[in-house]
Design an enzyme around this catalytic site. Sequence first.
Site, PDB file in Angstrom:
ATOM      1  N   LYS A  52      23.222  16.484 -26.796  1.00 24.71           N
ATOM      2  CA  LYS A  52      24.148  15.987 -25.770  1.00 24.71           C
ATOM      3  C   LYS A  52      24.170  16.921 -24.561  1.00 24.71           C
ATOM      4  O   LYS A  52      24.139  16.473 -23.412  1.00 24.71           O
ATOM      5  CB  LYS A  52      25.553  15.827 -26.373  1.00 24.71           C
ATOM      6  CG  LYS A  52      25.630  14.687 -27.389  1.00 24.71           C
ATOM      7  CD  LYS A  52      26.949  14.648 -28.172  1.00 24.71           C
ATOM      8  CE  LYS A  52      26.887  13.553 -29.239  1.00 24.71           C
ATOM      9  NZ  LYS A  52      28.109  13.463 -30.070  1.00 24.71           N
ATOM     10  N   GLN A  96      33.211  16.956 -31.711  1.00 25.54           N
ATOM     11  CA  GLN A  96      32.212  16.460 -32.653  1.00 25.54           C
ATOM     12  C   GLN A  96      32.817  16.322 -34.050  1.00 25.54           C
ATOM     13  O   GLN A  96      33.514  17.220 -34.526  1.00 25.54           O
ATOM     14  CB  GLN A  96      31.005  17.418 -32.667  1.00 25.54           C
ATOM     15  CG  GLN A  96      29.814  16.912 -33.463  1.00 25.54           C
ATOM     16  CD  GLN A  96      29.144  15.670 -32.862  1.00 25.54           C
ATOM     17  OE1 GLN A  96      29.222  15.415 -31.663  1.00 25.54           O
ATOM     18  NE2 GLN A  96      28.493  14.896 -33.694  1.00 25.54           N
ATOM     19  N   ASP A 119      34.330   9.507 -25.880  1.00 24.33           N
ATOM     20  CA  ASP A 119      33.890   8.963 -27.168  1.00 24.33           C
ATOM     21  C   ASP A 119      34.570   7.625 -27.463  1.00 24.33           C
ATOM     22  O   ASP A 119      34.135   6.884 -28.345  1.00 24.33           O
ATOM     23  CB  ASP A 119      34.254   9.932 -28.311  1.00 24.33           C
ATOM     24  CG  ASP A 119      33.063  10.717 -28.830  1.00 24.33           C
ATOM     25  OD1 ASP A 119      31.932  10.236 -28.682  1.00 24.33           O
ATOM     26  OD2 ASP A 119      33.295  11.801 -29.403  1.00 24.33           O
TER      27      ASP A 119
HETATM   28  N1  GUN Z   1      29.854  12.331 -35.287  1.00 23.33           N
HETATM   29  C1  GUN Z   1      28.972  11.340 -35.515  1.00 23.33           C
HETATM   30  N2  GUN Z   1      28.883  10.537 -34.446  1.00 23.33           N
HETATM   31  C2  GUN Z   1      29.734  11.027 -33.517  1.00 23.33           C
HETATM   32  C3  GUN Z   1      30.065  10.622 -32.200  1.00 23.33           C
HETATM   33  O1  GUN Z   1      29.591   9.635 -31.653  1.00 23.33           O
HETATM   34  N3  GUN Z   1      30.972  11.411 -31.573  1.00 23.33           N
HETATM   35  C4  GUN Z   1      31.525  12.491 -32.157  1.00 23.33           C
HETATM   36  N4  GUN Z   1      32.421  13.176 -31.457  1.00 23.33           N
HETATM   37  N5  GUN Z   1      31.239  12.897 -33.363  1.00 23.33           N
HETATM   38  C5  GUN Z   1      30.337  12.156 -34.044  1.00 23.33           C
END
Ligand code: GUN
Length: 293
Positions: A52, A96, A119
Amino acid sequence: MTILDGKKISNEIKNEIAGEVQKMKDRGEKVPHLAAIIVGNDGASETYVASKVKACERVGFESTLVKMSSTTSETELLNKIKELNENPDIDGFIVQLPLPPQIDTQKVLLTVNPDKDVDGFHPTNFGKMALDMSSFIPATPFGILELLERYKVETQGKHTVVIGRSHIVGRPMSILMGRKGFPGNSTVTLTHSYTKNITQITSQADIIITALGNPGFLKAEMVKEGVVIIDVGITRVTDENTEKGYRISGDVDFENVSKKASFITPVPGGVGPMTIAMLLKNTLLARENHRLE
Ligand code: GUN
């Protein structure tokens, strides 16, 4: 059979976003700034967050990575979130998941300012999504919609079967596919671990979106000819023949299912790269919203 090439489409989207960022720079405006909080040192989470941050650099965004130890208390994390909520330089941020057991994930998600919740996990954004209001749509479902749209996959009047009801993928996907418009206007069945006779349901599906994390779960015998397959599974499977000692496997027996499918996403290179591109898109949207405030 057409491969839904998430790698290619995500690159196109990143190029479009990079073009927007260049225009912002040319106008002397602030560029979007994404922050990511990671708690602990789960290998897969570290890889995702690193991707990311790298994607931010690629399109010209500012990025901040906040690393916190696995022993971080809930209060410490909530304080960090409040700090990011109040920092005017940060347009959007993510925490995350998963989080260590001492931290209540729901409390964390409720603390994120919905205007910075790129998100789309805050109940305000989730509720707006369900009510057809403008909101941040979670990146993975948003990426799947974008793939369906760019490949002009017909969804209207189709029977979409979603496998898995997670808050991040299955549940929002089941709502989005039934919304008015394109992609949408589908008749949706949401299946999960208590669903009986799943083959009877999947074999009637025009579109199957599987987000289980169960490698090779969906077999050719479970689908009909011409089915559209979206495979959201990303599981590390031990493989001594690879350098890393593992390979990434989807939920679908690709080799056999692809022979019956009209469209199918590969793993890797399908939904995964789209998720990151759409997180960037949400961050661009957050910057635009803040600029207009
Ligand atoms: N863990 C697995 N997928 C995601 C996501 O799209 N965002 C976040 N913050 N954590 C994750």
